[in-house]
Enzyme design. Structure first.
Site, PDB file in Angstrom:
ATOM      1  N   TYR A 173       0.835  -1.201   0.000  1.00 46.27           N
ATOM      2  CA  TYR A 173       0.000   0.000   0.000  1.00 46.27           C
ATOM      3  C   TYR A 173       0.871   1.254   0.000  1.00 46.27           C
ATOM      4  O   TYR A 173       1.785   1.395   0.816  1.00 46.27           O
ATOM      5  CB  TYR A 173      -0.915  -0.011   1.235  1.00 46.27           C
ATOM      6  CG  TYR A 173      -1.811   1.205   1.373  1.00 46.27           C
ATOM      7  CD1 TYR A 173      -2.987   1.309   0.642  1.00 46.27           C
ATOM      8  CD2 TYR A 173      -1.480   2.232   2.244  1.00 46.27           C
ATOM      9  CE1 TYR A 173      -3.814   2.408   0.776  1.00 46.27           C
ATOM     10  CE2 TYR A 173      -2.290   3.341   2.388  1.00 46.27           C
ATOM     11  CZ  TYR A 173      -3.470   3.427   1.657  1.00 46.27           C
ATOM     12  OH  TYR A 173      -4.274   4.531   1.788  1.00 46.27           O
ATOM     13  N   GLY A 222      -5.823   5.386  -0.155  1.00 48.52           N
ATOM     14  CA  GLY A 222      -7.229   5.666   0.058  1.00 48.52           C
ATOM     15  C   GLY A 222      -8.103   4.754  -0.784  1.00 48.52           C
ATOM     16  O   GLY A 222      -7.872   3.542  -0.894  1.00 48.52           O
TER      17      GLY A 222
END
Length: 509
Positions: free
Chosen positions: A56, A63
């Site tokens: 990530y 998001g």
């Protein structure tokens, strides 16, 4: 003179060290082990990315865009875009000291090795702090789930965009870096996310607020002790044994402090007080101030954890050979603590206001109404109750909790927030209002001292200093004059810390 240096380990940063860097331009250095940990973390994340495991903010978007893949060829382009797109904050600007506090806190947490960012970013933080390059950071726009909207402006300066200060002079960030002899950084994978995603704005401003509250509660004890002398109050609530059997730590600290401040005061003469019991704003002042001390201690302990732990998502765990998504950017524990502090300070404010009203009431003080030296011709403090009660009303409003007011954002995936930056900022405003309120109380106490005619009247060691400093700033009110000037002078005196400095030889000051 030896240069002040704070050595960052990632694990030992204190609120006092944050203040030294933020307000007094102390230099920062890395502990060698911390720097090595940062480098090891970066190497680990690269190895992980090369194994095609999604990371990530490194090989994916952030998001709601976590499902978007970021190709290696576009690492720099993507991270620069991430920084620019997250610059959505609004003014006013955070102060230079507040931005420096944010930077040193974020730098310290990066050295823990749980971020996986480029070590060059840590070096850039250090060099910007040491060479006084301070980004322009609008302080509003964060909802508290990491201060991304605001901290992105620090990242913007690092890549040579936006505005910054160089040694206090505002200019283009590119010019500030050039004057400091620094080159803009080249952002690599995960650098953008690491730069924008932390609680450093709230923690930076919060650390300075906690430091200031500690100073304020000491000052509140001092002004209360002075008012008690001016009021000819009863010292029985200060008795050591009375407080010992009620062992709340803050209460006993304030009571001991006030006893020391009143050393040599006429109030210790047996039977000198006119009243068997004073109004609660006088009788319970140490209990109220003690509540602030207890709340402060609680939040300070939580802030120490914040300063020395990772709030990164995802979290790099080198020992476990893993990088895991988490919610460590959630600061609600200490956000609630700041809400508690606002409530405690509101009690302190209210008590100060009631003491001030009682000082100007002939029924309670035995002195002329509104402390007039000539009741037939001088109005004196007849109108001044309006501004300090208005300021207290502001404090009452600011003490209302706001940490639970939030929306679900980012495509509905981010459905919790805490508004911690605003929680901290409204606490900062409460402190500023209290300097006015305590300043007006001190003006009343000084006037009351001048009007006392008792032959036994004698100020204690602290009262003598407070009276002298107040009278240097605010003359005796013999005739009506523009009190706005006096209020401003009392505020500046109390905020300067001069009174505490002169009383620093007394226990607890």
């Amino acid at each position: 003179m030896k240069e002040d240096v704070v050595v960052l380990t990632g694990k030992t940063l204190t609120i006092e060290e944050v203040v030294r860097v933020a307000r007094h331009n102390a230099k920062v250095e890395f502990h060698p082990e911390a720097q090595a940990t940062c480098e090891k973390s970066r190497e680990f994340v690269y190895r992980l990315a090369e194994s095609n495991i999604p990371v990530y903010g490194f090989t994916t978007g952030v998001g709601a865009n976590k499902d978007k893949k970021v190709e290696a060829a576009y690492y720099n382009e993507y991270n620069v875009s991430l920084v620019r797109s997250h610059c959505v904050a609004v003014g006013p600007e955070a102060t230079l000291a507040e931005v420096r506090a944010m930077m040193v806190i974020r730098l310290n947490t990066l050295l823990l090795g749980n971020t996986g960012m480029s070590p060059a970013i840590a070096v850039m933080y250090r060099d910007m702090l040491n060479k006084e390059v301070t980004p322009v950071v609008p302080e509003r726009g964060s909802i508290g789930e990491a201060d991304i909207a605001c901290l992105s402006h620090i990242a913007l300066t690092m890549i040579g965009e936006g505005q910054a200060y160089y040694k206090g002079e505002k200019m283009a960030a590119s010019a500030a870096l050039a004057k400091a002899g620094l080159e803009p950084v080249m952002l690599g994978p995960k650098d953008g996310l690491a730069l924008v995603s932390s609680n450093a704005l709230a923690a930076g401003q919060g650390s300075l607020v906690l430091y200031d509250i500690a100073k304020l509660v000491e000052l509140a004890d001092i002004i209360y002790s002075f008012s008690l002398e001016a009021f000819k109050g009863n010292v029985s609530p200060l008795h050591e044994e009375v407080n010992r059997i009620r062992p709340f730590k803050g209460q006993n600290e304030s009571a001991a402090h006030v006893r020391a401040l009143l050393t040599g005061s006429y109030l210790w003469i047996p039977g000198i007080a006119d009243a068997l019991q004073d109004p609660l704003s006088f009788r319970c002042a140490c209990h109220i101030h003690g509540a602030v001390r207890d709340a402060l201690r609680y939040v300070e302990d939580l802030m120490k954890i914040q300063l020395n732990s990772s709030d990164d998502n995802p979290c790099v765990l080198i020992e476990q050979n893993a990088i895991l998504s988490c919610g460590n950017f959630e600061p609600v524990s200490w956000a609630i603590g700041f809400e508690m502090l606002g409530i405690a300070l509101s009690h302190l404010s209210k008590a100060a206001c009631f003491r001030t009203i009682k000082l100007s009431s002939e029924y309670f003080s035995g002195l002329p109404r509104f402390l007039s030296p000539d009741p037939d011709h001088v109005i004196a403090f007849g109108t001044i109750q309006k501004p300090f009660t208005a300021l207290d009303a502001e404090i009452r409003h600011l003490a209302n909790p706001v940490s639970m007011d939030f929306y679900a954002v980012a495509g509905n995936i981010e459905d919790h927030a805490n508004n911690t930056p605003y929680v901290v900022q409204k606490t900062r405003k409460i402190i500023d209002n209290l300097y006015y309120i305590l300043g007006i109380e001190a003006m009343h106490a000084a006037q009351a001292c001048d009007l006392r005619q008792e032959p036994e009247f004698k100020l204690g060691v602290a009262g003598q200093v407070v009276y002298r400093k107040i009278r240097e700033a605010v003359p005796f009110l013999a005739k009506d004059r523009n009190l706005t000037i006096d209020i401003a002078n009392a505020y500046e005196l109390l905020k300067s810390g001069v009174i505490q400095q002169e009383l620093s030889h007394l226990s607890g000051v």
